[in-house]
Write an enzyme that holds these catalytic residues in place. Sequence first.
Site, PDB file in Angstrom:
ATOM      1  N   CYS A  67       9.791 -28.842 -11.707  1.00  0.00           N
ATOM      2  CA  CYS A  67       9.493 -29.294 -10.552  1.00  0.00           C
ATOM      3  C   CYS A  67       8.099 -29.313 -10.650  1.00  0.00           C
ATOM      4  O   CYS A  67       7.123 -28.897 -11.461  1.00  0.00           O
ATOM      5  CB  CYS A  67      10.059 -28.409  -9.548  1.00  0.00           C
ATOM      6  SG  CYS A  67       9.196 -26.851  -9.254  1.00  0.00           S
TER       7      CYS A  67
ATOM      8  N   LYS B   2      18.081 -27.880  11.186  1.00  0.00           N
ATOM      9  CA  LYS B   2      17.934 -26.987  12.299  1.00  0.00           C
ATOM     10  C   LYS B   2      19.088 -26.809  13.126  1.00  0.00           C
ATOM     11  O   LYS B   2      19.293 -25.561  13.719  1.00  0.00           O
ATOM     12  CB  LYS B   2      16.785 -27.430  13.111  1.00  0.00           C
ATOM     13  CG  LYS B   2      15.201 -26.991  12.458  1.00  0.00           C
ATOM     14  CD  LYS B   2      14.776 -25.814  12.212  1.00  0.00           C
ATOM     15  CE  LYS B   2      13.444 -25.547  11.685  1.00  0.00           C
ATOM     16  NZ  LYS B   2      12.340 -26.113  12.378  1.00  0.00           N
TER      17      LYS B   2
ATOM     18  N   LEU C 293      15.780 -15.800  14.168  1.00  0.00           N
ATOM     19  CA  LEU C 293      15.988 -16.246  13.155  1.00  0.00           C
ATOM     20  C   LEU C 293      14.547 -15.988  12.345  1.00  0.00           C
ATOM     21  O   LEU C 293      13.452 -16.689  12.761  1.00  0.00           O
ATOM     22  CB  LEU C 293      16.194 -17.842  13.150  1.00  0.00           C
ATOM     23  CG  LEU C 293      17.686 -18.273  13.405  1.00  0.00           C
ATOM     24  CD1 LEU C 293      18.026 -17.771  14.891  1.00  0.00           C
ATOM     25  CD2 LEU C 293      17.651 -19.830  13.617  1.00  0.00           C
ATOM     26  N   ILE C 294      14.453 -15.603  11.003  1.00  0.00           N
ATOM     27  CA  ILE C 294      13.489 -15.181  10.465  1.00  0.00           C
ATOM     28  C   ILE C 294      13.561 -15.763   9.052  1.00  0.00           C
ATOM     29  O   ILE C 294      14.310 -15.725   8.273  1.00  0.00           O
ATOM     30  CB  ILE C 294      13.214 -13.668  10.296  1.00  0.00           C
ATOM     31  CG1 ILE C 294      11.791 -13.251   9.880  1.00  0.00           C
ATOM     32  CG2 ILE C 294      14.285 -13.072   9.443  1.00  0.00           C
ATOM     33  CD1 ILE C 294      11.627 -11.913  10.034  1.00  0.00           C
TER      34      ILE C 294
ATOM     35  N   GLY D  70      10.747 -19.464  15.924  1.00  0.00           N
ATOM     36  CA  GLY D  70       9.171 -19.271  15.847  1.00  0.00           C
ATOM     37  C   GLY D  70       8.868 -20.711  15.949  1.00  0.00           C
ATOM     38  O   GLY D  70       7.709 -20.894  15.665  1.00  0.00           O
TER      39      GLY D  70
ATOM     40  N   GLN E  70       9.853 -30.200  15.680  1.00  0.00           N
ATOM     41  CA  GLN E  70       9.482 -29.481  16.564  1.00  0.00           C
ATOM     42  C   GLN E  70       8.727 -30.164  17.765  1.00  0.00           C
ATOM     43  O   GLN E  70       8.023 -29.743  18.767  1.00  0.00           O
ATOM     44  CB  GLN E  70       8.518 -28.183  16.103  1.00  0.00           C
ATOM     45  CG  GLN E  70       9.541 -27.329  15.493  1.00  0.00           C
ATOM     46  CD  GLN E  70       8.360 -26.287  14.903  1.00  0.00           C
ATOM     47  OE1 GLN E  70       7.389 -26.031  15.341  1.00  0.00           O
ATOM     48  NE2 GLN E  70       9.000 -25.385  13.760  1.00  0.00           N
TER      49      GLN E  70
END
Length: 497
Positions: free
Chosen positions: A467, A268, A186-187, A290, A299
């Site tokens: 924004c 995720k 997954l990049i 990553g 994480q």
Amino acid sequence: MYYLLKLFPEITIKSRSVRRHMTRCLTANVRNTLRPLDQRIRVREHWDSLQVATPDGLSDATRSEIQQRLARIPGIHEVQTVEEVGFRDLDDIANRLTPLWQGEIAGRRFRVSAKRRGQHPFTSADMERHLGARLLAAAPGASVDLRHAEVDVPVQVIDDRLRLIRRRWPGLGGYPLGLQGQAMALISGGYDSPVAAWRMIRRGIKTHFLFFNLGGPEHERGVREVTHHLWQRYSLSHRVSFISVPFEPVVAEILHKVPDGVMGVVLKRMMVRAASRIARRARVPALVTGDAIAQVSSQTLSNLALIDDASELPVLRPLLTDDKQEIIRQAREIDTARFAETMPEYCGVISRRPNTRARRDQIAEAEATFDFSVLEAAIEDATLTRTDALADAPAPSPASPAELLTLDSRESLAAADQISVIDIRAPHEREEAPLSLPEVPQLAIPFYELQQQAESLPDDRRYLLYCDQGVMSRMQALHLHDRGLTHFGIYRNAASR
């Protein structure tokens, strides 16, 4: 003259059959990597090395490219430029060796490392003593240091041939690509995921790339560039896939349905859910991310466990215990940092108060109202591009960033006719810092709904997106331009810059 490729030490300790298989695989990878440069390049397999013979008359640019490619092929420990000549005795060897190394060892500590195979009237130790004495006499300020040498002078004698190593430099190490199976990385284009993918490539894993698009064509173009760079430099011997999944609708569904504290974890989970489906369809048995422990709220160990529960395949995390600075250092080493440094940080789901220890029952409750048909549609709309075609597509947007209408002040805004400003921030951001522009009409459409609502807006006006930082508004405006909606631009509040 030829190139001698020394095998990665972990290959040389394998059993005879495994070592032979690895060497054959590496030989094929070297051929595939160099063949596009010149069809006449030949690769020969030996027990402890590979020999690459190049034709005469190659240009300096081609020879330089050959050397760079050899240093980046997984499985090669060291690359040596070698010349083989006949010899008569030790004095003859010294006469050939001394001019090559006397400048390199001048004023430095050195040692001679001699290897010998065959029948000779001298031993390897005899060679080292004789050649060391000749080099010491020829190089001003040089000294012999067997334990802490600054320069190692290699010399090899194979039967009646002297192998002169004119130059040597380190290879990438690791295992031959394709030998350890496949994975799907997954990049995102930041620092972490390209380094994670590179580490898998170095260990011999054929690595495909999966991108979840949160920012439209502009976002995808940047990620395609870093992916093409990784493939071209480190896995050129194999063709792999780049898969892009349009994930903006999934983000919108999360922002509508999921409680604030667990948005990041649910995002995720949706990603690995989709990734495992796509990977299984492609017969790829593992995912790569990553993630590093505690780098962001999703994480933590407990949240990573919840994310893994959503995947049908094992999730590999080669950066799990690395510090951020170590990851950035390695990104610079493999030359992917420059892409991360210029790519906007784009995250469609940022919780104000993220839960670092989410519970399973909280996640189950949060996902109970999620419309999974949105996720199914994103998976079905995924597009696949072979890595060798990444540099060719997609075509540049019809409107470059310079062509977007951009106004930087209230004065400019007040002077413009038929202008409306659309505040694309999330509702809580608008509440915390309202945009006050009484002189122009305003609309409030959060970024995750803009692409769906844009076509229904009257096209007799110009719409400027706003924004806080200008990153989201620029990406959304470019996305709309790609769809042919060129009456959208950007408003930047000069007071906030």
